[in-house]
Motif scaffolding. Structure first.
Motif, mmCIF file in Angstrom:
data_model
loop_
_atom_site.group_PDB
_atom_site.id
_atom_site.type_symbol
_atom_site.label_atom_id
_atom_site.label_comp_id
_atom_site.label_asym_id
_atom_site.label_seq_id
_atom_site.Cartn_x
_atom_site.Cartn_y
_atom_site.Cartn_z
ATOM 1 N N PHE A 244 0.853 -1.182 0.000
ATOM 2 C CA PHE A 244 0.000 0.000 0.000
ATOM 3 C C PHE A 244 0.893 1.238 0.000
ATOM 4 C CE2 PHE A 244 0.613 -0.916 4.515
ATOM 5 C CZ PHE A 244 0.855 0.342 5.066
ATOM 6 N N THR A 245 0.353 2.326 -0.496
ATOM 7 C CA THR A 245 1.092 3.580 -0.609
ATOM 8 C C THR A 245 0.425 4.644 0.234
ATOM 9 O OG1 THR A 245 1.796 3.047 -2.865
ATOM 10 C CG2 THR A 245 1.932 5.362 -2.184
ATOM 11 N N TYR A 246 1.218 5.285 1.051
ATOM 12 C CA TYR A 246 0.713 6.378 1.868
ATOM 13 C C TYR A 246 1.477 7.623 1.469
ATOM 14 C CZ TYR A 246 -1.051 8.885 5.924
ATOM 15 O OH TYR A 246 -1.675 9.783 6.741
ATOM 16 N N GLU A 247 0.756 8.554 0.789
ATOM 17 C CA GLU A 247 1.367 9.706 0.136
ATOM 18 C C GLU A 247 2.406 9.187 -0.860
ATOM 19 O OE1 GLU A 247 2.613 12.467 3.153
ATOM 20 O OE2 GLU A 247 0.547 13.071 3.567
ATOM 21 N N GLU A 248 3.679 9.447 -0.666
ATOM 22 C CA GLU A 248 4.673 9.007 -1.654
ATOM 23 C C GLU A 248 5.485 7.807 -1.169
ATOM 24 O OE1 GLU A 248 7.074 12.332 -2.634
ATOM 25 O OE2 GLU A 248 5.478 13.420 -3.680
ATOM 26 N N ASP A 249 5.186 7.313 0.004
ATOM 27 C CA ASP A 249 5.943 6.192 0.566
ATOM 28 C C ASP A 249 5.211 4.879 0.333
ATOM 29 O OD1 ASP A 249 8.007 7.808 1.588
ATOM 30 O OD2 ASP A 249 6.757 8.335 3.315
ATOM 31 N N HIS A 250 5.977 3.842 0.021
ATOM 32 C CA HIS A 250 5.413 2.521 -0.242
ATOM 33 C C HIS A 250 5.740 1.583 0.923
ATOM 34 C CE1 HIS A 250 4.655 3.942 -4.272
ATOM 35 N NE2 HIS A 250 5.952 4.216 -4.435
ATOM 36 N N PHE A 251 4.772 0.767 1.298
ATOM 37 C CA PHE A 251 4.947 -0.172 2.399
ATOM 38 C C PHE A 251 4.396 -1.536 1.992
ATOM 39 C CE2 PHE A 251 4.302 4.095 4.053
ATOM 40 C CZ PHE A 251 5.398 4.262 4.903
ATOM 41 N N LYS A 252 4.919 -2.572 2.642
ATOM 42 C CA LYS A 252 4.447 -3.928 2.377
ATOM 43 C C LYS A 252 4.248 -4.671 3.691
ATOM 44 C CE LYS A 252 6.662 -4.501 -2.158
ATOM 45 N NZ LYS A 252 7.661 -5.285 -2.940
ATOM 46 N N VAL A 253 3.094 -5.288 3.835
ATOM 47 C CA VAL A 253 2.818 -6.136 4.996
ATOM 48 C C VAL A 253 3.197 -7.561 4.621
ATOM 49 C CG1 VAL A 253 1.092 -6.880 6.667
ATOM 50 C CG2 VAL A 253 0.882 -4.628 5.568
ATOM 51 N N ASP A 254 4.000 -8.201 5.448
ATOM 52 C CA ASP A 254 4.521 -9.533 5.104
ATOM 53 C C ASP A 254 3.408 -10.533 4.797
ATOM 54 O OD1 ASP A 254 7.117 -8.676 5.338
ATOM 55 O OD2 ASP A 254 7.334 -9.329 7.421
ATOM 56 N N LEU A 255 2.503 -10.736 5.763
ATOM 57 C CA LEU A 255 1.435 -11.723 5.604
ATOM 58 C C LEU A 255 0.129 -11.148 6.135
ATOM 59 C CD1 LEU A 255 3.376 -14.841 6.966
ATOM 60 C CD2 LEU A 255 2.885 -14.358 4.564
ATOM 61 N N VAL A 256 -0.932 -11.315 5.359
ATOM 62 C CA VAL A 256 -2.240 -10.824 5.771
ATOM 63 C C VAL A 256 -3.226 -11.995 5.828
ATOM 64 C CG1 VAL A 256 -4.159 -9.271 5.264
ATOM 65 C CG2 VAL A 256 -1.809 -8.574 4.730
ATOM 66 N N PHE A 257 -3.936 -12.114 6.954
ATOM 67 C CA PHE A 257 -4.962 -13.136 7.137
ATOM 68 C C PHE A 257 -6.264 -12.444 7.537
ATOM 69 C CE2 PHE A 257 -0.945 -15.192 7.756
ATOM 70 C CZ PHE A 257 -1.096 -16.449 7.216
ATOM 71 N N TYR A 258 -7.331 -13.222 7.504
ATOM 72 C CA TYR A 258 -8.614 -12.737 8.012
ATOM 73 C C TYR A 258 -9.160 -13.814 8.937
ATOM 74 C CZ TYR A 258 -13.149 -10.404 8.159
ATOM 75 O OH TYR A 258 -14.271 -9.732 8.584
ATOM 76 N N ASN A 259 -9.643 -13.381 10.110
ATOM 77 C CA ASN A 259 -10.229 -14.346 11.044
ATOM 78 C C ASN A 259 -11.736 -14.212 11.019
ATOM 79 O OD1 ASN A 259 -11.257 -15.316 13.844
ATOM 80 N ND2 ASN A 259 -9.219 -16.200 13.638
ATOM 81 N N ARG A 260 -12.415 -15.291 10.608
ATOM 82 C CA ARG A 260 -13.871 -15.268 10.442
ATOM 83 C C ARG A 260 -14.595 -15.179 11.780
ATOM 84 N NH1 ARG A 260 -15.865 -19.579 9.101
ATOM 85 N NH2 ARG A 260 -14.097 -20.957 9.462
ATOM 86 N N LEU A 261 -13.995 -15.717 12.837
ATOM 87 C CA LEU A 261 -14.644 -15.694 14.143
ATOM 88 C C LEU A 261 -14.580 -14.311 14.774
ATOM 89 C CD1 LEU A 261 -13.327 -19.101 15.537
ATOM 90 C CD2 LEU A 261 -15.465 -18.640 14.348
ATOM 91 N N LEU A 262 -13.431 -13.650 14.618
ATOM 92 C CA LEU A 262 -13.271 -12.300 15.158
ATOM 93 C C LEU A 262 -13.715 -11.229 14.178
ATOM 94 C CD1 LEU A 262 -9.763 -12.650 16.847
ATOM 95 C CD2 LEU A 262 -12.003 -12.710 17.950
ATOM 96 N N ARG A 263 -13.894 -11.630 12.908
ATOM 97 C CA ARG A 263 -14.342 -10.729 11.844
ATOM 98 C C ARG A 263 -13.417 -9.528 11.716
ATOM 99 N NH1 ARG A 263 -18.847 -8.274 11.627
ATOM 100 N NH2 ARG A 263 -19.231 -8.679 9.441
ATOM 101 N N CYS A 264 -12.132 -9.831 11.523
ATOM 102 C CA CYS A 264 -11.151 -8.758 11.360
ATOM 103 C C CYS A 264 -9.932 -9.259 10.597
ATOM 104 C CB CYS A 264 -10.716 -8.208 12.716
ATOM 105 S SG CYS A 264 -9.716 -9.361 13.682
#
Length: 353
Positions: A244-264
């Motif tokens: 994702f890019t915030y203004e002119e800086d680029h960032f990367k999140v190593d691993l993204v998951f979704y938890n269906r029980l916590l809904r987040c």
């Protein structure tokens, strides 16, 4: 035949195959469960007959020998004296060892309950493993989780060897530990979904191996199924190196998951060496971005987990707000904990009470 027709044909053919596949799997589970009930009742018959004979040890041995001989004559292998002795132990352990009724109702029962009212949900092989656990609370926990998550015997063994019960107990007070044995792992808030440490022995990395964060991430992706099992219930993989890019800086999140029980969303950032307060600040920024730009209004706040080799708990505590429920720092181990380490977990659990 056009592309859409081919896709449609594959769809209904695979759907038909799934029906048969699921039916065969259900039939196998039913047979295994039926034998579990049968072995429990054989154990009951042996114990009750032994009790008729009083305290005579020789009579008890004769009962086992007679049952073994008779069952072997008609049914063949599987009813040696050793196996019949295991059935007797099975009855003795579980005739007075009842998991909570609400848990029984959750799992249901495809067969009538035993003569004692005890319900079973796993195969005989699972119960042979569970019977070797002297701690009743721990035995309840692993039975509940194995049934709830459909653990194979191999996975049950792996979760036991990795000290899952002890690791979850570390973050709970006395009441929370009691609930583990009665209801298994319950997801009421973000902290319930986090372990410390995580055990990643399935990655094949030795404790003193030198590797980069990129290699660690690649190993996790290569063993994603095992990693999801280690994470626990409700986790679904979203992606790696999510940019994702915030203004002119680029960032990367190593691993993204979704938890269906916590809904987040649950973000993982992998760190070699010791965790720093800068790492924590970076994770907080990732979380703010997901909360403001990615998550839906009806979803719960994003959780971030810093997975590191080492950390200073005092630094983590000082960096995060007192009411923190979004950023967690957890160590990871690349080998199964030793017996001494498991004992250490239990000591810490006792101190927390």
């Amino acid at each position: 035949m056009g592309h859409s027709e081919i896709v449609e044909a594959i769809s209904y053919v695979e759907a038909a195959a799934d029906v048969v596949r699921n039916a065969k799997a259900a039939a196998t589970r039913s047979v295994n469960l039926a034998m579990t009930y049968a072995y429990f009742e054989v154990g009951r018959i042996v114990v009750e007959e032994e009790q008729e004979g009083g305290s005579r040890a020789k009579y008890g041995n004769q009962v086992i020998a007679n049952v073994s001989t008779r069952l072997t004559e008609e049914f063949g292998r599987g009813f040696s004296m050793t196996n019949v002795e295991q059935m007797r132990k099975f009855y003795r352990v579980y005739s007075t060892d009842e998991i909570p009724q609400k848990v029984s109702e959750e799992f249901g029962a495809s067969l009538p309950v035993t003569t004692t009212g005890r319900k079973f949900f796993l195969s005989w092989s699972h119960y042979l493993k569970l019977m070797r656990m002297d701690d009743e609370s721990k035995r309840h926990f692993y039975e509940i989780e194995a049934a709830r998550n459909g653990w194979s015997l191999k996975e049950l063994q792996r979760q036991f060897d990795s000290g899952l019960y002890e690791r979850l107990a570390l973050s709970r007070d006395k009441e929370g530990v009691r609930l583990l044995s009665e209801e298994g792992q319950i997801f009421e808030g973000p902290s319930d979904a986090i372990k410390d440490p995580y055990v990643l022995e399935f990655l094949g990395l030795k404790e003193k191996d030198k590797y980069s964060e990129t290699e660690l991430e690649t190993r996790i992706i290569d063993h994603l199924q095992e990693f999801l099992l280690e994470l626990g219930r409700g986790f679904a993989f979203v992606g790696r190196q999510q940019r994702f890019t915030y203004e002119e800086d680029h960032f990367k999140v190593d691993l993204v998951f979704y938890n269906r029980l916590l809904r987040c969303f649950v973000l993982f950032d992998l760190k070699l060496g010791k965790l720093t307060h800068q790492d924590i600040g970076q994770m907080q920024m990732y979380i703010h971005y997901y909360d403001r730009m990615v998550k839906l209004n009806e979803e719960n706040p994003t959780i971030g987990v810093l997975l590191c080799q080492d950390k200073n708990d005092a630094v983590v505590e000082m960096t995060l707000p007192k009411d923190n429920e979004q950023v967690f720092a957890s160590k990871y181990k690349t080998v199964l904990p030793s017996t001494e380490e498991l004992k250490g977990f239990l000591v810490k659990e006792g101190d927390g009470e």
